[in-house]
Design an enzyme around this catalytic site. Structure first.
Site, PDB file in Angstrom:
ATOM      1  N   ASP A  30       0.853  -1.188   0.000  1.00 41.07           N
ATOM      2  CA  ASP A  30       0.000   0.000   0.000  1.00 41.07           C
ATOM      3  C   ASP A  30       0.890   1.240   0.000  1.00 41.07           C
ATOM      4  O   ASP A  30       1.891   1.299   0.721  1.00 41.07           O
ATOM      5  CB  ASP A  30      -0.927  -0.013   1.229  1.00 41.07           C
ATOM      6  N   ILE A  31       0.517   2.232  -0.792  1.00 41.29           N
ATOM      7  CA  ILE A  31       1.317   3.456  -0.937  1.00 41.29           C
ATOM      8  C   ILE A  31       1.271   4.308   0.340  1.00 41.29           C
ATOM      9  O   ILE A  31       2.156   5.132   0.581  1.00 41.29           O
ATOM     10  CB  ILE A  31       0.816   4.263  -2.167  1.00 41.29           C
ATOM     11  N   GLU A  95     -12.007   3.669  -1.281  1.00 40.69           N
ATOM     12  CA  GLU A  95     -11.495   4.746  -2.140  1.00 40.69           C
ATOM     13  C   GLU A  95     -11.275   4.277  -3.559  1.00 40.69           C
ATOM     14  O   GLU A  95     -11.415   5.045  -4.505  1.00 40.69           O
ATOM     15  CB  GLU A  95     -10.150   5.242  -1.601  1.00 40.69           C
ATOM     16  N   HIS A 100     -10.206  -5.331  -3.515  1.00 39.93           N
ATOM     17  CA  HIS A 100      -8.883  -5.610  -2.943  1.00 39.93           C
ATOM     18  C   HIS A 100      -9.039  -6.004  -1.487  1.00 39.93           C
ATOM     19  O   HIS A 100      -9.934  -5.542  -0.785  1.00 39.93           O
ATOM     20  CB  HIS A 100      -7.954  -4.395  -3.076  1.00 39.93           C
ATOM     21  N   HIS A 102      -7.084  -5.919   2.045  1.00 41.51           N
ATOM     22  CA  HIS A 102      -5.964  -5.342   2.795  1.00 41.51           C
ATOM     23  C   HIS A 102      -5.412  -6.413   3.734  1.00 41.51           C
ATOM     24  O   HIS A 102      -6.174  -7.048   4.470  1.00 41.51           O
ATOM     25  CB  HIS A 102      -6.431  -4.184   3.685  1.00 41.51           C
TER      26      HIS A 102
HETATM   27  P1  AMP Z   1      -9.785   1.361   0.112  1.00 39.43           P
HETATM   28  O1  AMP Z   1     -10.080   2.547   0.982  1.00 39.43           O
HETATM   29  O2  AMP Z   1     -10.182   0.059   0.760  1.00 39.43           O
HETATM   30  O3  AMP Z   1     -10.378   1.524  -1.268  1.00 39.43           O
HETATM   31  O4  AMP Z   1      -8.231   1.266  -0.004  1.00 39.43           O
HETATM   32  C1  AMP Z   1      -7.509   1.763  -1.081  1.00 39.43           C
HETATM   33  C2  AMP Z   1      -6.054   1.669  -0.690  1.00 39.43           C
HETATM   34  O5  AMP Z   1      -5.277   1.817  -1.864  1.00 39.43           O
HETATM   35  C3  AMP Z   1      -5.608   2.742   0.289  1.00 39.43           C
HETATM   36  O6  AMP Z   1      -5.066   2.116   1.451  1.00 39.43           O
HETATM   37  C4  AMP Z   1      -4.539   3.516  -0.493  1.00 39.43           C
HETATM   38  O7  AMP Z   1      -3.465   3.944   0.310  1.00 39.43           O
HETATM   39  C5  AMP Z   1      -4.104   2.509  -1.529  1.00 39.43           C
HETATM   40  N1  AMP Z   1      -3.570   3.060  -2.765  1.00 39.43           N
HETATM   41  C6  AMP Z   1      -4.094   4.066  -3.523  1.00 39.43           C
HETATM   42  N2  AMP Z   1      -3.335   4.281  -4.609  1.00 39.43           N
HETATM   43  C7  AMP Z   1      -2.311   3.398  -4.541  1.00 39.43           C
HETATM   44  C8  AMP Z   1      -1.185   3.134  -5.355  1.00 39.43           C
HETATM   45  N3  AMP Z   1      -0.943   3.827  -6.483  1.00 39.43           N
HETATM   46  N4  AMP Z   1      -0.307   2.153  -4.978  1.00 39.43           N
HETATM   47  C9  AMP Z   1      -0.525   1.452  -3.843  1.00 39.43           C
HETATM   48  N5  AMP Z   1      -1.577   1.649  -3.036  1.00 39.43           N
HETATM   49  C10 AMP Z   1      -2.456   2.609  -3.371  1.00 39.43           C
END
Ligand code: AMP
Ligand code: ZN
Length: 114
Positions: A30-31, A95, A100, A102
C-alpha cells in the site's frame, strides 16, 4: 470503464512494489501504509466492490485469502497476527473501486475499527 488505478498497476502502467503475482491475483505494498505490513491483494479481474462478486468468482475470492495467508507467512506476521479487510462503498471508506483485500500486520490493532 473509467480509468482504474489498480488496473493500471496490474498492467504495469503505474509502478507499485509487487510482493506476489500469478495469473489471477497480484499483491503489492500500500502506498500509504497503516501498519508496518500493509499489502493489497488484488484480482486481475476488475470487480468494483464485494456487491459485484458473483458465483463465478468463488474460487478467485478463495484464492485471495490463500495468497494473503502465504504473504503473511513471507512477511513474518502469520504467528503474531494480522487483519484482512475488504471495504465496500462509502460508509466503509472505500477509495478504489477495484476489489482488494488489505493485509495489515506488524502492530497491535484495536477493535472496533474507527
Ligand atoms: P480502500 O479505501 O479500501 O479503497 O483502499 C484503497 C487503498 O489503496 C488505500 O489504502 C490507499 O493507500 C491505496 N492506494 C491508492 N493508490 C495506490 C497506489 N498507487 N499504490 C498502492 N496503493 C495505493
Ligand atoms: Zn480496475
Amino acid at each position: 470503464m473509467q480509468e482504474c488505478v489498480f488496473c493500471n498497476i496490474i498492467s504495469k502502467k503505474t509502478p507499485a512494489e509487487f510482493v506476489y503475482e500469478n495469473e489471477r491475483v497480484v499483491a503489492f505494498r500500500d502506498i500509504n501504509p497503516q501498519a508496518p505490513v500493509h499489502i493489497l491483494i488484488v484480482p486481475r479481474k476488475h470487480i468494483a466492490t464485494t456487491n459485484d462478486v458473483g458465483e463465478a468468482d468463488k474460487d478467485l475470492i478463495g484464492e485471495m485469502i490463500l495468497v494473503a495467508k502465504q504473504i503473511a507467512q513471507q512477511e513474518g506476521v502469520a504467528d503474531s497476527g494480522y487483519r484482512l479487510v475488504m471495504n465496500c462503498n462509502e460508509n466503509s471508506g472505500q477509495e478504489i473501486y477495484h476489489l482488494h483485500l488489505h493485509l495489515l500486520g506488524g502492530r497491535r490493532m484495536t477493535w472496533p475499527p474507527g
